[in-house]
Write an enzyme that holds these catalytic residues in place. Sequence first.
Site, PDB file in Angstrom:
ATOM      1  N   LEU A   1       0.637  -0.913  -0.073  1.00 36.89           N
ATOM      2  CA  LEU A   1      -0.067  -0.199   0.107  1.00 36.89           C
ATOM      3  C   LEU A   1       1.151   1.606   0.078  1.00 36.89           C
ATOM      4  CD1 LEU A   1      -2.367   1.449   0.504  1.00 36.89           C
ATOM      5  CD2 LEU A   1      -2.076   1.008   2.614  1.00 36.89           C
ATOM      6  N   SER A   2       0.176   2.122  -0.793  1.00 40.94           N
ATOM      7  CA  SER A   2       1.356   3.128  -0.890  1.00 40.94           C
ATOM      8  C   SER A   2       2.520   3.155  -0.980  1.00 40.94           C
ATOM      9  CB  SER A   2       0.838   3.768   0.894  1.00 40.94           C
ATOM     10  OG  SER A   2       1.180   5.639   0.443  1.00 40.94           O
ATOM     11  N   ALA A   3       3.432   4.123  -0.463  1.00 38.17           N
ATOM     12  CA  ALA A   3       4.794   3.877  -0.309  1.00 38.17           C
ATOM     13  C   ALA A   3       4.933   1.988  -0.001  1.00 38.17           C
ATOM     14  CB  ALA A   3       5.752   4.102   0.857  1.00 38.17           C
TER      15      ALA A   3
ATOM     16  N   HIS B   1      -6.867   7.994  -0.356  1.00 44.93           N
ATOM     17  CA  HIS B   1      -6.109   7.404  -0.388  1.00 44.93           C
ATOM     18  C   HIS B   1      -5.982   6.521   0.559  1.00 44.93           C
ATOM     19  CE1 HIS B   1      -1.615   6.897  -0.653  1.00 44.93           C
ATOM     20  NE2 HIS B   1      -1.104   6.875   0.764  1.00 44.93           N
TER      21      HIS B   1
END
Length: 313
Positions: free
Chosen positions: A145-147, A280
């Site tokens: 997820l994300s980074a 997000h």
Amino acid sequence: MTFRPVVSVIALLAAVLSSPVPRAEAVSLEEVTGFGSNPGNLRMFRYVPPGLGAGRPVVVALHGCTQSAAAYDDEPGWVAMAQRAGFALVLPQQQSANNASACFNWFEAGDTARGGGEALSIKQMVDRTVGDLGSDAGRVFVTGLSAGGAMTAVMLATYPEVFAGGAVVAGLPYRCATSLIQAFSCQNPGVDLTPRQWGDKVRAAATATHRPKVSIWHGTADYTVAYRNFNESMEQWTDVNSADQVADATETVNGATHKTYADATGTTVVETWSIPGMGHGQPIDPDQCGVPAPYILDVNLCAADRITRSWGL
């Protein structure tokens, strides 16, 4: 041990920045030490369902900024999936010495090249798990997820022979950035390259006779990692997997748009999931999997379940 500058990208932007599946019982993760040279200075945690035999798959799950391994096991539903499908779950964890906001350093050139940094540390965790458990080395998968989604793209690019597939959730294309300054513009508003330009970045990362299948997830209201990255990621991985950028099939699932892209043999090599109105985070459906938490969003769609099924697990 080498320490990198303490930086936060996705988290800094956040500050100025879901058939029913039984919910997993609370579990304790096992920390594994001595798993290799660990040039990225990461910690390794692991969950092995009781009674898991040899020859089973491995899934690597990479948390997002401000999260930890313990915040990315039950919450997005990965423990429940491990119990249901029978696979070992590897959960790398960032350290504050590397990044003050616990982001994997997806934008640091030394951490995103084959043979060093955080990418090699994660690969060493896979090797240790396959060796310890007698896992099926042909069924190793990675998601994040994300980074962690951006680092998933790193792993698929730098070690394509290790992974059968991957899922990038609210992430970015591989080598969108190789510095902190570039990382901010990559995240928002995003960078527009041609499919071939994106694909060339992956092809330059490692020689490959096999390319993993890729699943890409993003919310249309994501203003931390701009939604534009969804299309750029699709372009990168379709190009790498010898597919065009025209979807071969489209369906709507619980409001989300699911598209598949096939190569010349008709094999699906990329799929995308666009979730309208989602910000997000990782989509969950508590009736199927997951527990709502920061960046773990109840949108009536369980990404972990859908991803696991797409991998044939």
